[in-house]
Design an enzyme around this catalytic site. Structure first.
Site, PDB file in Angstrom:
ATOM      1  N   LEU A   1       1.127   2.484  -4.193  1.00  0.00           N
ATOM      2  CA  LEU A   1       0.926   1.304  -3.355  1.00  0.00           C
ATOM      3  C   LEU A   1      -0.378   1.399  -2.578  1.00  0.00           C
ATOM      4  CD1 LEU A   1       1.915  -1.380  -2.246  1.00  0.00           C
ATOM      5  CD2 LEU A   1       3.329  -0.115  -0.591  1.00  0.00           C
ATOM      6  N   TYR A   2      -0.557   2.488  -1.863  1.00  0.00           N
ATOM      7  CA  TYR A   2      -1.772   2.680  -1.072  1.00  0.00           C
ATOM      8  C   TYR A   2      -3.004   2.708  -1.970  1.00  0.00           C
ATOM      9  CZ  TYR A   2      -5.173   5.110   1.921  1.00  0.00           C
ATOM     10  OH  TYR A   2      -6.294   5.476   2.622  1.00  0.00           O
ATOM     11  N   GLY A   3      -2.950   3.516  -3.036  1.00  0.00           N
ATOM     12  CA  GLY A   3      -4.101   3.647  -3.918  1.00  0.00           C
ATOM     13  C   GLY A   3      -4.494   2.349  -4.578  1.00  0.00           C
TER      14      GLY A   3
END
Length: 237
Positions: A144-146
């Site tokens: 998600l973050y990446g």
């Protein structure tokens, strides 16, 4: 500068103020924001704080308008604010997804949409996006973050192509594991993540800020659409 009340944002605000910039810091924590402003002013610099909970187009455009009202034209935009929940894809909720992409992608998008045209009209401006090394390679728990920061990497290049011909330089800094207030809860996990890189250690907020400051000045006048890794060499191995 978004997310300027702590960590990389705070270090960058101090670095830019030291170079003579009038810094407008945004964030959700007024007390911490005012502490950064006081530190800059005590050192003889110029700074102001604007409270902002960046989450959508309206909040981004409101911050842009309030910044212009307070300080006049905006010559440098640092999109630093971001959230970084880690965890398995199958445990991610739609609410998690929407929140991360709203903060990490939507608000930088509309800050640029609001501020870049005026920069282009004046023929000068600098936009710096803060991404992450995990936008460059796959890592479990970072989907998600990446992916949100990978979107910002592409936007950096697209905006460089769009606004660069009009004198606006758009670049990004890609930090690796960095010791900040936000990363403190990671504990030994941060050290283990950093150990995989040639430098073998986490970076400091000041080291990331130095890279951002470089891209903010005319020392990088021929740099457009670049993503500068400041990750101890992690993407090289």
């Amino acid at each position: 500068m978004t997310g300027g009340t702590s960590g990389i944002g705070r270090a960058t605000a101090l670095a830019l103020a030291k170079l003579g910039a009038r810094v407008v810091i945004s964030g959700r924590d007024e007390a911490r924001g005012n502490q950064v402003v006081d530190q800059i002013r005590t050192a003889g610099g110029k700074a102001d704080f604007l409270g902002a909970d960046l989450r959508d187009e309206a909040s981004a455009r409101s911050l842009a308008a309030r910044t212009r009202s307070l300080a006049g034209q905006v010559d440098i935009l640092v999109n630093n604010a971001g959230i970084y929940p880690f965890g398995p894809t199958h445990e991610t909720t739609e609410q998690d997804f929407d929140q991360v992409f709203s903060v990490n992608v939507k608000t930088p998008y509309f800050l640029v949409a609001d501020l870049a045209p005026d920069m282009a009209k004046r023929g000068y401006g600098v936009i710096i996006n803060v991404t992450t090394m995990v936008a460059e390679f796959g890592m479990a728990g970072m989907s998600l973050y990446g992916s949100s920061k990978a979107a910002l990497v592409l936007l950096t290049k697209a905006w460089a192509a769009e606004y660069g011909p009009h004198g606006v330089r758009v670049n990004a800094v890609s930090p690796g594991p960095t010791r900040t207030e936000g990363s403190a809860p990671m504990g030994e996990d941060l050290e283990q993540l950093a150990a995989a890189a040639p430098a073998g250690r986490p970076g400091s907020a000041d080291e990331i800020a130095d890279a951002i400051a470089f891209l903010a000045t005319d020392r990088s006048s021929f740099v457009h659409g670049a993503v500068l890794p400041v990750d101890g060499g992690r993407v090289a191995v």
